[in-house]
Scaffold this motif. Structure first.
Motif, PDB file in Angstrom:
ATOM      1  N   THR A   1       9.105   6.711   1.248  1.00  0.00           N
ATOM      2  CA  THR A   1       7.668   6.911   1.091  1.00  0.00           C
ATOM      3  C   THR A   1       6.934   6.347   2.305  1.00  0.00           C
ATOM      4  O   THR A   1       7.488   5.566   3.079  1.00  0.00           O
ATOM      5  CB  THR A   1       7.157   6.205  -0.171  1.00  0.00           C
ATOM      6  N   ALA A   2       5.694   6.724   2.459  1.00  0.00           N
ATOM      7  CA  ALA A   2       4.853   6.216   3.539  1.00  0.00           C
ATOM      8  C   ALA A   2       3.659   5.485   2.937  1.00  0.00           C
ATOM      9  O   ALA A   2       3.297   5.686   1.773  1.00  0.00           O
ATOM     10  CB  ALA A   2       4.364   7.360   4.423  1.00  0.00           C
ATOM     11  N   GLU A   3       3.063   4.627   3.732  1.00  0.00           N
ATOM     12  CA  GLU A   3       1.839   3.968   3.290  1.00  0.00           C
ATOM     13  C   GLU A   3       0.772   5.021   3.015  1.00  0.00           C
ATOM     14  O   GLU A   3       0.665   6.023   3.733  1.00  0.00           O
ATOM     15  CB  GLU A   3       1.355   3.008   4.373  1.00  0.00           C
ATOM     16  N   VAL A   4      -0.006   4.833   1.946  1.00  0.00           N
ATOM     17  CA  VAL A   4      -1.037   5.818   1.622  1.00  0.00           C
ATOM     18  C   VAL A   4      -2.020   5.931   2.787  1.00  0.00           C
ATOM     19  O   VAL A   4      -2.217   4.983   3.549  1.00  0.00           O
ATOM     20  CB  VAL A   4      -1.773   5.447   0.318  1.00  0.00           C
ATOM     21  N   LYS A   5      -2.598   7.095   2.934  1.00  0.00           N
ATOM     22  CA  LYS A   5      -3.541   7.423   4.003  1.00  0.00           C
ATOM     23  C   LYS A   5      -2.868   7.501   5.374  1.00  0.00           C
ATOM     24  O   LYS A   5      -3.529   7.359   6.399  1.00  0.00           O
ATOM     25  CB  LYS A   5      -4.715   6.437   4.048  1.00  0.00           C
ATOM     26  N   SER A   6      -1.557   7.724   5.387  1.00  0.00           N
ATOM     27  CA  SER A   6      -0.859   7.871   6.664  1.00  0.00           C
ATOM     28  C   SER A   6      -1.064   9.253   7.264  1.00  0.00           C
ATOM     29  O   SER A   6      -0.845   9.445   8.460  1.00  0.00           O
ATOM     30  CB  SER A   6       0.640   7.619   6.480  1.00  0.00           C
ATOM     31  N   TYR A   7      -1.474  10.212   6.441  1.00  0.00           N
ATOM     32  CA  TYR A   7      -1.672  11.576   6.901  1.00  0.00           C
ATOM     33  C   TYR A   7      -3.092  12.003   6.577  1.00  0.00           C
ATOM     34  O   TYR A   7      -3.785  11.370   5.778  1.00  0.00           O
ATOM     35  CB  TYR A   7      -0.659  12.519   6.237  1.00  0.00           C
TER      36      TYR A   7
ATOM     37  N   ASN B   1       0.808  -1.217   0.000  1.00  0.00           N
ATOM     38  CA  ASN B   1       0.000   0.000   0.000  1.00  0.00           C
ATOM     39  C   ASN B   1       0.845   1.272   0.000  1.00  0.00           C
ATOM     40  O   ASN B   1       0.389   2.333   0.430  1.00  0.00           O
ATOM     41  CB  ASN B   1      -0.955   0.001   1.198  1.00  0.00           C
ATOM     42  N   TYR B   2       2.051   1.135  -0.487  1.00  0.00           N
ATOM     43  CA  TYR B   2       2.915   2.296  -0.691  1.00  0.00           C
ATOM     44  C   TYR B   2       2.803   2.739  -2.154  1.00  0.00           C
ATOM     45  O   TYR B   2       2.523   1.919  -3.040  1.00  0.00           O
ATOM     46  CB  TYR B   2       4.368   1.940  -0.380  1.00  0.00           C
ATOM     47  N   PRO B   3       3.006   4.015  -2.445  1.00  0.00           N
ATOM     48  CA  PRO B   3       2.879   4.473  -3.839  1.00  0.00           C
ATOM     49  C   PRO B   3       3.940   3.854  -4.734  1.00  0.00           C
ATOM     50  O   PRO B   3       5.104   3.739  -4.345  1.00  0.00           O
ATOM     51  CB  PRO B   3       3.043   5.990  -3.740  1.00  0.00           C
ATOM     52  N   VAL B   4       3.531   3.442  -5.921  1.00  0.00           N
ATOM     53  CA  VAL B   4       4.478   2.868  -6.865  1.00  0.00           C
ATOM     54  C   VAL B   4       5.399   3.971  -7.381  1.00  0.00           C
ATOM     55  O   VAL B   4       4.968   5.106  -7.605  1.00  0.00           O
ATOM     56  CB  VAL B   4       3.740   2.174  -8.033  1.00  0.00           C
TER      57      VAL B   4
ATOM     58  N   SER C   1       7.939  15.565  -2.525  1.00  0.00           N
ATOM     59  CA  SER C   1       8.065  14.134  -2.239  1.00  0.00           C
ATOM     60  C   SER C   1       8.835  13.918  -0.940  1.00  0.00           C
ATOM     61  O   SER C   1       9.256  14.871  -0.280  1.00  0.00           O
ATOM     62  CB  SER C   1       8.802  13.433  -3.376  1.00  0.00           C
ATOM     63  N   TRP C   2       9.066  12.654  -0.634  1.00  0.00           N
ATOM     64  CA  TRP C   2       9.792  12.284   0.584  1.00  0.00           C
ATOM     65  C   TRP C   2      11.227  12.812   0.590  1.00  0.00           C
ATOM     66  O   TRP C   2      11.814  12.969   1.655  1.00  0.00           O
ATOM     67  CB  TRP C   2       9.801  10.762   0.745  1.00  0.00           C
TER      68      TRP C   2
END
Length: 548
Positions: A332-338, A160-163, A502-503
Motif C-alpha cells: 500500500t501507499a500513504e494516502v494522498k500519494s496520487y 497514514n497508510y490505509p488500514v 488494490s496494490w
C-alpha cells in the motif's frame, strides 16, 4: 439633477423592497404557514428550527452531488462474470471520506475501546480483541512478510497508510463508533454538554447518538450534570425553567447523520467522478478509470510516464525496478500519494480495495428499483421495556457475535439501545415491504421462485453455499467444517461487495464498475474501507435554481 433624483429613488425602492423581503422572511421563519402560531419557542411555546443552516460535512468528508449514471458499465469483461450488466441508476447527494480510513484513525478507535472497556477485565476482553485487525493477513507460506505483520498497523511509519485486515463487520462497528464520537464532541463544543465530556468516558459513562436522541436521561450513565451541564443548556434553562425540553433533538439539526459504509452505487458513482465529462445535462463519453483518459500513466508535463495509482503491473512487478519506482509503492501507499479524482477523492483505484455496504448478488435488479439502489436492508426498531422505555444496554448486556472463523466481536456496546426486528405491526398492509429481513428480496426467497426444484419441501435453494458452523459450548469454541461435495457456490447472505483495484491487483480491476465479493467476517491484506454520510436537505450545496 434628474439623474441624481432617479438614482436616489431607485435606491429607496430597493431598500424598501429588501426590508419587505426581510420582514416576510422573518414572518415565514417564525410563524407557521399552517396556523399562524409562533414557532420560535418564546414564552414556552413549541419550537422548530426554521433558520436551519445547510448540513456541515463531518470530519474527513467531502461532498458528492447526486445524479444519474450508468452503473456497471465496464470497458472489458474478460472474466465473463456477467455480474455488472449496465443499469441506469440515480444516487442522492452524500458525503464520503476524502481518503481511506488510515491506521492512525483505526488506532484511535482501538485506544478508546481499550481505555473505556479495559481488556484486562474478563467481561470486556472480547470488546477490544474483537475490534483488532487481523495482522496475520500479511503472511504467505512462500513469502517473507513478517515486517508487515509486526509493524504495519502500529508503527508510525505506516500511520497514514490505509488500514487492512479489517473485516466488513469490524468496518461497520468502527463507523458506529465514529458517529458517536463526532456527535459527542459537537454537543460539547456547542455547549449542550459539559466541556470535554467526550474525554471522561468509562464503561458506565458512555455516549451514544441514538440513546441521546431517544433517552437522553440515560446517556453518560444517567448523569444529568454532564448532559445538561453546558453553557447552552444553562441558557435554555434560564429562559424556560419549567421545561425539561433542554436536550438537543433531531428536529434541532445539531447532530450529524450516521457515518456508514457507502453503498455500491454510491461508491461507484463517487469513484467515476464524471463531472469532467459533463456537458449541460448529459455526459460526453465515458471513463475507464477515476481519472480522465484510457491509460494508467500520467500524460501531464511534470509527471509524464508516472502511474496514477499503485497496482500490480505484471508478474513479479509491484512497483518498478531499483531507482525507478514509477508508482512509489510496492504494497500500500500513504494516502494522498496520487492525484485525486474530480470530486477530490484519493485512491478510488489502487492502494486497497474497499468494502461497501451491499450484500453481493450477481444481478443488480434495476427493474424493481433504480433510486439509491442497495441490497442488504434488515429493518429493526428500538427494543421497549415493560415500563414503555427504550432498552439501553448495561455493561452486563453486551451483544456478541461469533464469526465463522471463531472470532468473537461485540455488536452492541453498553449505553447503546437494543434493537429487535420489526413485526406485523409495522408490515401489515404495507405495499413496499412485508418483512424485516430483505436481503433475499426478489432473489432467492419464496416470492421470487428461484428454487432448483418447485417442490415445496425441497430446500435446495439458488445459493447452495458451504455451511461452516461455529458454536460456543461451555466456554469453548467448536468448529464444524462443511466438507460436502454438493455445494455449488460461495455466494450466501453473508458475502459483501468490495470495489476498486488494490496494490496486488492488475490494471483490469481499477475500473470502478468491476465488482467482487468476500465473506463479511473475513479480512485480507488488500481490502480496506472508507466511510460515507447521507446528506439531508437540498441536493446541491450551491443553492442553484432548477434548470429546465
Amino acid at each position: 439633477m434628474i439623474m441624481k433624483n432617479f438614482v436616489k429613488s431607485c435606491t429607496f425602492v430597493f431598500i424598501a423592497l429588501a426590508m419587505t423581503s426581510c420582514n416576510n422572511s422573518r414572518d415565514y421563519q417564525s410563524n407557521s404557514r399552517a396556523t399562524g402560531w409562533d414557532l420560535s419557542g418564546r414564552d414556552g411555546g413549541v419550537s422548530y428550527k426554521t433558520d436551519y443552516e445547510p448540513q456541515e460535512p463531518g470530519p474527513g468528508l467531502l461532498f458528492v452531488e447526486g445524479g444519474t449514471f450508468t452503473m456497471g458499465r465496464v470497458q472489458d469483461d474478460v472474466m465473463h462474470d456477467w455480474n455488472n450488466t449496465p443499469t441506469q441508476q440515480h444516487v442522492q447527494s452524500f458525503y464520503i471520506d476524502e481518503t481511506e480510513v488510515t491506521n492512525v484513525m483505526y488506532l484511535e478507535y482501538l485506544d478508546w475501546l481499550k481505555a473505556v472497556f479495559p481488556p484486562s477485565e474478563e467481561r470486556y476482553a472480547n470488546i477490544y480483541t474483537g475490534a483488532l485487525p487481523d495482522t496475520l493477513v500479511w503472511r504467505n507460506p512462500l513469502g517473507f512478510n513478517e515486517n508487515m505483520v509486526n509493524n504495519y498497523l502500529r508503527h508510525p511509519a505506516y500511520h497514514n497508510y490505509p488500514v487492512v485486515g479489517v473485516n466488513w463487520i469490524q468496518a461497520t462497528e468502527f463507523s458506529q463508533w465514529r458517529t458517536d464520537r463526532v456527535n459527542e464532541k459537537r454537543l460539547a463544543d456547542k455547549g449542550y454538554t459539559v466541556r470535554d465530556a467526550y474525554q471522561t468516558s468509562d464503561a458506565n459513562n458512555v455516549f451514544s447518538t441514538e440513546t441521546y436522541l431517544n433517552a437522553p436521561s440515560q446517556v453518560y450513565g444517567g448523569s444529568d450534570s454532564i448532559t445538561r451541564g453546558g453553557k447552552q443548556s444553562d441558557r435554555l434553562l434560564k429562559n424556560n425553567p419549567d421545561s425539561t425540553n433542554v436536550y438537543v433533538q433531531r428536529k434541532d439539526g445539531e447532530l450529524l447523520p450516521a457515518y456508514r459504509l457507502p453503498t455500491e452505487a454510491e461508491w461507484e458513482y463517487a469513484a467515476l467522478g464524471q463531472s469532467s465529462l459533463r456537458d449541460y445535462n448529459s455526459y460526453r463519453g465515458r471513463k475507464k478509470y477515476p481519472w480522465d483518459g484510457r491509460y494508467t500513466r500520467s500524460g501531464d508535463r511534470k509527471t509524464v510516464g508516472d502511474q496514477r495509482a499503485n497496482f500490480k503491473q505484471g508478474r513479479g512487478d509491484y512497483g518498478g525496478i531499483a531507482g525507478w519506482s514509477d508508482d512509489g509503492a510496492d504494497i500500500t501507499a500513504e494516502v494522498k500519494s496520487y492525484e485525486p479524482n474530480d470530486y477530490g477523492l484519493y485512491d478510488m483505484a489502487g492502494n486497497v480495495s474497499e468494502w461497501v455496504a451491499d450484500v453481493y448478488r450477481p444481478r443488480v435488479n434495476n427493474e424493481f428499483n433504480d433510486f439509491n439502489y442497495f441490497r442488504g436492508n434488515v429493518y429493526t426498531k428500538n427494543a421497549i421495556t415493560a415500563d414503555g422505555q427504550v432498552k439501553v444496554l448495561s455493561t452486563e448486556e453486551v451483544v456478541y457475535d461469533t464469526l465463522s472463523n471463531g472470532k468473537i466481536i461485540a455488536r452492541n456496546l453498553p449505553g447503546e439501545i437494543a434493537e429487535v426486528e420489526i413485526g406485523e405491526k409495522e408490515t401489515y398492509l404495507r405495499t413496499q415491504f412485508s418483512k424485516s429481513d430483505n436481503v433475499n428480496f426478489r432473489d432467492g426467497d419464496k416470492l421470487s421462485s428461484r428454487y432448483y426444484s418447485k417442490r415445496s419441501d425441497d430446500n435446495s435453494q439458488m445459493y447452495n453455499s458451504p455451511d461452516n458452523n461455529v458454536t460456543l459450548k461451555d466456554g469453548e469454541i467448536e468448529r464444524e467444517y462443511d466438507d460436502s461435495s454438493g455445494r455449488t457456490t460461495l455466494i450466501d447472505d453473508n458475502v459483501r461487495v468490495y470495489k476498486g483495484g488494490s496494490w496486488k491487483d492488475r490494471e483490469y480491476w481499477l475500473d470502478p464498475a468491476q465488482r467482487r465479493f468476500y465473506p463479511q467476517d473475513m479480512a485480507t491484506d488488500d481490502i480496506g474501507f472508507r466511510n460515507a454520510m447521507s446528506k439531508v436537505g437540498s441536493k446541491s450545496n450551491k443553492g442553484r435554481r432548477t434548470r429546465n
